[in-house]
Design a protein around this motif. Structure first.
Motif, PDB file in Angstrom:
ATOM      1  N   LEU A 246       1.075 -13.334  -6.936  1.00  0.00           N
ATOM      2  CA  LEU A 246       0.284 -12.211  -7.422  1.00  0.00           C
ATOM      3  C   LEU A 246       0.961 -11.582  -8.638  1.00  0.00           C
ATOM      4  CD1 LEU A 246      -0.677 -10.794  -3.959  1.00  0.00           C
ATOM      5  CD2 LEU A 246      -2.306 -11.439  -5.726  1.00  0.00           C
ATOM      6  N   GLN A 247       0.179 -11.383  -9.709  1.00  0.00           N
ATOM      7  CA  GLN A 247       0.710 -10.868 -10.962  1.00  0.00           C
ATOM      8  C   GLN A 247       0.252  -9.437 -11.265  1.00  0.00           C
ATOM      9  OE1 GLN A 247       2.890 -12.569 -12.613  1.00  0.00           O
ATOM     10  NE2 GLN A 247       2.637 -14.658 -11.899  1.00  0.00           N
ATOM     11  N   GLY A 248      -0.984  -9.105 -10.918  1.00  0.00           N
ATOM     12  CA  GLY A 248      -1.481  -7.779 -11.265  1.00  0.00           C
ATOM     13  C   GLY A 248      -2.803  -7.489 -10.575  1.00  0.00           C
ATOM     14  N   TRP A 249      -3.280  -6.262 -10.770  1.00  0.00           N
ATOM     15  CA  TRP A 249      -4.527  -5.853 -10.119  1.00  0.00           C
ATOM     16  C   TRP A 249      -5.251  -4.847 -10.998  1.00  0.00           C
ATOM     17  CZ3 TRP A 249      -4.648  -0.710  -7.744  1.00  0.00           C
ATOM     18  CH2 TRP A 249      -3.435  -0.021  -7.858  1.00  0.00           C
ATOM     19  N   TYR A 250      -6.567  -4.812 -10.816  1.00  0.00           N
ATOM     20  CA  TYR A 250      -7.407  -3.913 -11.602  1.00  0.00           C
ATOM     21  C   TYR A 250      -8.454  -3.305 -10.664  1.00  0.00           C
ATOM     22  CZ  TYR A 250      -9.854  -2.117 -15.717  1.00  0.00           C
ATOM     23  OH  TYR A 250     -10.419  -1.299 -16.661  1.00  0.00           O
ATOM     24  N   PRO A 251      -8.333  -2.015 -10.354  1.00  0.00           N
ATOM     25  CA  PRO A 251      -9.290  -1.384  -9.436  1.00  0.00           C
ATOM     26  C   PRO A 251     -10.507  -0.828 -10.168  1.00  0.00           C
ATOM     27  CG  PRO A 251      -7.493   0.126  -9.896  1.00  0.00           C
ATOM     28  CD  PRO A 251      -7.218  -1.125 -10.705  1.00  0.00           C
ATOM     29  N   TRP A 252     -11.648  -0.938  -9.516  1.00  0.00           N
ATOM     30  CA  TRP A 252     -12.891  -0.362 -10.003  1.00  0.00           C
ATOM     31  C   TRP A 252     -13.415   0.609  -8.938  1.00  0.00           C
ATOM     32  CZ3 TRP A 252     -14.796  -2.423 -14.730  1.00  0.00           C
ATOM     33  CH2 TRP A 252     -14.230  -3.628 -15.141  1.00  0.00           C
ATOM     34  N   PRO A 253     -13.838   1.801  -9.290  1.00  0.00           N
ATOM     35  CA  PRO A 253     -14.308   2.754  -8.275  1.00  0.00           C
ATOM     36  C   PRO A 253     -15.699   2.454  -7.732  1.00  0.00           C
ATOM     37  CG  PRO A 253     -14.424   3.737 -10.462  1.00  0.00           C
ATOM     38  CD  PRO A 253     -13.760   2.410 -10.631  1.00  0.00           C
TER      39      PRO A 253
ATOM     40  N   ARG B 196      -2.833  -3.830 -13.954  1.00  0.00           N
ATOM     41  CA  ARG B 196      -1.622  -3.139 -13.508  1.00  0.00           C
ATOM     42  C   ARG B 196      -0.682  -4.178 -12.897  1.00  0.00           C
ATOM     43  NH1 ARG B 196      -3.409   2.673 -12.044  1.00  0.00           N
ATOM     44  NH2 ARG B 196      -5.532   2.728 -12.881  1.00  0.00           N
ATOM     45  N   ARG B 197       0.546  -4.201 -13.372  1.00  0.00           N
ATOM     46  CA  ARG B 197       1.480  -5.220 -12.924  1.00  0.00           C
ATOM     47  C   ARG B 197       1.980  -4.926 -11.516  1.00  0.00           C
ATOM     48  NH1 ARG B 197       0.584  -9.445 -15.564  1.00  0.00           N
ATOM     49  NH2 ARG B 197       2.598 -10.252 -14.879  1.00  0.00           N
ATOM     50  N   GLN B 198       2.194  -5.990 -10.742  1.00  0.00           N
ATOM     51  CA  GLN B 198       2.790  -5.828  -9.415  1.00  0.00           C
ATOM     52  C   GLN B 198       4.260  -5.461  -9.550  1.00  0.00           C
ATOM     53  OE1 GLN B 198      -0.671  -6.532  -7.332  1.00  0.00           O
ATOM     54  NE2 GLN B 198       1.287  -5.973  -6.472  1.00  0.00           N
ATOM     55  N   ILE B 199       4.692  -4.479  -8.794  1.00  0.00           N
ATOM     56  CA  ILE B 199       6.097  -4.061  -8.837  1.00  0.00           C
ATOM     57  C   ILE B 199       6.973  -5.060  -8.077  1.00  0.00           C
ATOM     58  CG2 ILE B 199       7.730  -2.269  -8.138  1.00  0.00           C
ATOM     59  CD1 ILE B 199       5.576  -0.215  -8.649  1.00  0.00           C
ATOM     60  N   ARG B 200       6.468  -5.541  -6.964  1.00  0.00           N
ATOM     61  CA  ARG B 200       7.239  -6.493  -6.168  1.00  0.00           C
ATOM     62  C   ARG B 200       6.595  -7.870  -6.259  1.00  0.00           C
ATOM     63  NH1 ARG B 200       6.672  -4.794   0.052  1.00  0.00           N
ATOM     64  NH2 ARG B 200       8.103  -6.556   0.243  1.00  0.00           N
ATOM     65  N   ASP B 201       7.389  -8.906  -5.999  1.00  0.00           N
ATOM     66  CA  ASP B 201       6.879 -10.273  -5.987  1.00  0.00           C
ATOM     67  C   ASP B 201       6.168 -10.526  -4.661  1.00  0.00           C
ATOM     68  OD1 ASP B 201       7.952 -10.775  -8.476  1.00  0.00           O
ATOM     69  OD2 ASP B 201       9.832 -11.555  -7.677  1.00  0.00           O
ATOM     70  N   ILE B 202       4.929 -10.979  -4.745  1.00  0.00           N
ATOM     71  CA  ILE B 202       4.147 -11.310  -3.556  1.00  0.00           C
ATOM     72  C   ILE B 202       3.731 -12.768  -3.664  1.00  0.00           C
ATOM     73  CG2 ILE B 202       2.118 -10.771  -2.165  1.00  0.00           C
ATOM     74  CD1 ILE B 202       2.173  -7.953  -3.267  1.00  0.00           C
TER      75      ILE B 202
END
Length: 226
Positions: free
Chosen positions: A118-125, A140-146
Motif C-alpha cells: 500500500l502506497q497511499g489513499w484518497y478519501p472522498w466524502p 495521501r502517503r501511508q506513514i507505515r508500510d502495509i
C-alpha cells in the motif's frame, strides 16, 4: 582471349567466361549473406518476443489485486501511531472518532498473485460511480508500510487529523448521517511497479457497522482489462 597448352593441346579460354563465373560467385556470396541476415533477423525477433512473453509472465506472477475481505474472514486489528486501536471483522470497515481525529480502517483481501504494498489513499466524502481517479501525486502517503500477501487478508488504515481539512468534516458528516463514502487506495507490487488504484465504497449497515465493497480498478503502468 588467352591460349593455354594442356596435355599437348591448345585450349583457349575467353575473358568473358572468367568474368561470368566471377559475377556468379559474387552473386552467390551476396545471396548467402542475405539469407543469413534474414535468418539472424528472424531469430532476434523471435528471441525478443520470447523475452516479452517471459517478462509478462513474471509481471503476472507479481501482480497484486486488492478487493474487500470476505464476510467470514478473521478479525483484523491495527494500532495507529498515537496508540489508538481499531478493528474490522470480515468485510467490515471501521470509522472511529476520538479527540478530533477520524480513524479509518478497511479489511482487505489480496486476490492477485503478488504481494501488495500500500502506497497511499484518497478519501472522498461521497459515494462515487463515474468519477475518474485522482492523479497518484495527490494521494495521501501511508506513514507505515502495509504489505498484504497473495491470497491473504490484511487491513488498510488511515487517519484524518487536521481540523481544517474539508475532507475530515465531510467524512465525519457521512459517519454521523450514516451515508456511504469512498476511499481510493494506491498500491504496487513488492518492487514498486504495476501501480494500481482500487476504489472502495464504504457502506453503512445496521446501526453502527460499515461494509467495504470494491468497485473499480485502474492499472497505472500497464494496459487495463477494459
Amino acid at each position: 582471349m588467352r591460349v593455354w597448352l594442356v596435355s599437348g593441346r591448345r585450349r583457349s579460354v575467353s575473358f568473358k567466361s572468367v568474368a561470368d563465373w566471377a559475377t556468379i560467385s559474387s552473386l552467390a556470396t551476396a545471396g548467402g549473406t542475405l539469407v543469413l541476415a534474414g535468418a539472424t533477423f528472424s531469430a532476434v525477433r523471435s528471441s525478443n518476443r520470447s523475452a516479452r512473453i517471459a517478462e509478462q509472465a513474471l509481471q503476472e506472477q507479481r501482480r497484486p489485486v486488492l478487493v474487500n475481505a470476505r464476510l467470514d474472514d478473521p478479525l483484523q486489528k491495527t494500532m495507529f501511531a498515537d496508540g489508538h486501536w481499531i478493528r474490522a471483522e470480515g468485510s467490515q470497515a471501521a470509522i472511529d472518532e476520538e479527540g478530533g481525529v477520524l480513524y479509518l480502517a478497511l479489511a482487505l483481501r489480496n486476490a492477485g498473485a503478488g504481494i501488495a504494498v500500500l502506497q497511499g489513499w484518497y478519501p472522498w466524502p461521497d459515494l462515487l460511480t463515474d468519477v475518474d481517479h485522482p492523479p497518484p501525486e495527490d494521494f495521501r502517503r501511508q506513514i507505515r508500510d502495509i504489505y498484504i500477501a497473495p491470497g491473504d487478508v490484511g487491513v488498510w488504515q488511515g487517519a484524518l487529523r487536521d481540523a481544517n481539512d474539508d475532507v475530515l468534516r465531510g467524512i465525519a458528516g457521512a459517519r454521523a448521517e450514516r451515508r456511504p463514502f469512498t476511499v481510493d487506495l494506491l498500491y504496487s507490487d513488492q518492487v514498486g511497479g504495476q501501480r494500481t488504484i482500487s476504489r472502495f465504497g464504504l457502506m453503512p449497515t445496521g446501526e453502527d457497522h460499515w461494509l467495504g465493497n470494491v468497485g473499480r480498478h485502474w492499472n497505472l503502468d500497464l494496459a487495463g482489462p477494459r
